[in-house]
Design an enzyme around this catalytic site. Structure first.
Site, short mmCIF file in Angstrom:
data_model
loop_
_atom_site.label_atom_id
_atom_site.label_comp_id
_atom_site.label_asym_id
_atom_site.label_seq_id
_atom_site.Cartn_x
_atom_site.Cartn_y
_atom_site.Cartn_z
N HIS A 53 43.04 23.12 93.18
CA HIS A 53 43.53 24.34 92.54
C HIS A 53 44.94 24.66 93.03
CE1 HIS A 53 39.30 26.14 91.52
NE2 HIS A 53 39.44 24.89 91.13
N GLU A 55 46.18 27.32 94.35
CA GLU A 55 46.20 27.94 95.68
C GLU A 55 46.01 26.92 96.78
OE1 GLU A 55 43.81 30.90 93.03
OE2 GLU A 55 44.19 28.74 93.11
N CYS A 83 39.52 31.98 92.92
CA CYS A 83 38.08 31.76 92.86
C CYS A 83 37.49 31.88 94.27
CB CYS A 83 37.77 30.38 92.28
SG CYS A 83 38.20 29.01 93.39
N CYS A 86 38.88 29.18 96.75
CA CYS A 86 40.24 29.46 97.18
C CYS A 86 40.29 30.68 98.10
CB CYS A 86 41.16 29.64 95.98
SG CYS A 86 41.41 28.09 95.07
#
Length: 145
Positions: A53, A55, A83, A86
């Site tokens: 992701h 992040e 999410c 993360c």
């Protein structure tokens, strides 16, 4: 804050990079002392890695830049609410502040793991929300006509 919008625009640039690569358009930047020290965008398709992701990419780059795993005195700007995964990583990094654009009712940490962040982490939501949300909406309209 004016700086929040300035840095969120950079996160949106990262999201556009993700979209141009066929990735879900989420972008992130990490700022320390007024300077961008890390950038990231979704790479889950390219890397065949569900953990890639925006992040996570930015956290790794920031830690490398700083020479340590803790991101105290740093701010993450991300186009969509992190999410749970993360948020957990951000909690472990002890990041000082998170600024996100659009909420994520389906996967966002606020609904499922609001305690995942470090207790001292400040969260600012809704910065440039309309632009961040519109990018996601348009992406999924094209994917699922």
């Amino acid at each position: 804050m004016k700086n929040d919008e300035r840095f969120m625009k950079l996160a949106l640039d990262e999201a556009r990079k993700a979209e141009s690569e066929g990735e879900v358009p989420i972008g992130a930047v990490i700022v320390s002392k007024g300077m961008v020290i890390a950038r990231g965008h979704n790479l889950t398709e390219h890397l065949h890695d569900v953990t890639a992701h925006a992040e996570m990419q930015a956290i790794t780059a920031a830690a490398e830049h700083l020479g340590g795993k803790y991101l105290q005195d740093c701010t993450l700007y991300v186009t969509v609410e992190p999410c749970v995964m993360c948020a957990g990583a951000l909690g472990w990094s002890q990041i000082s502040r998170i600024v996100y654009g659009a909420p994520d009712e389906k996967r966002g940490f606020r609904s499922f793991a609001p305690q995942a962040l470090h207790p001292k982490t400040e969260v600012e939501e809704g910065v440039m929300c309309e632009e961040c949300a519109a990018m996601m909406t348009e992406f999924f309209k094209k994917k699922r006509p």
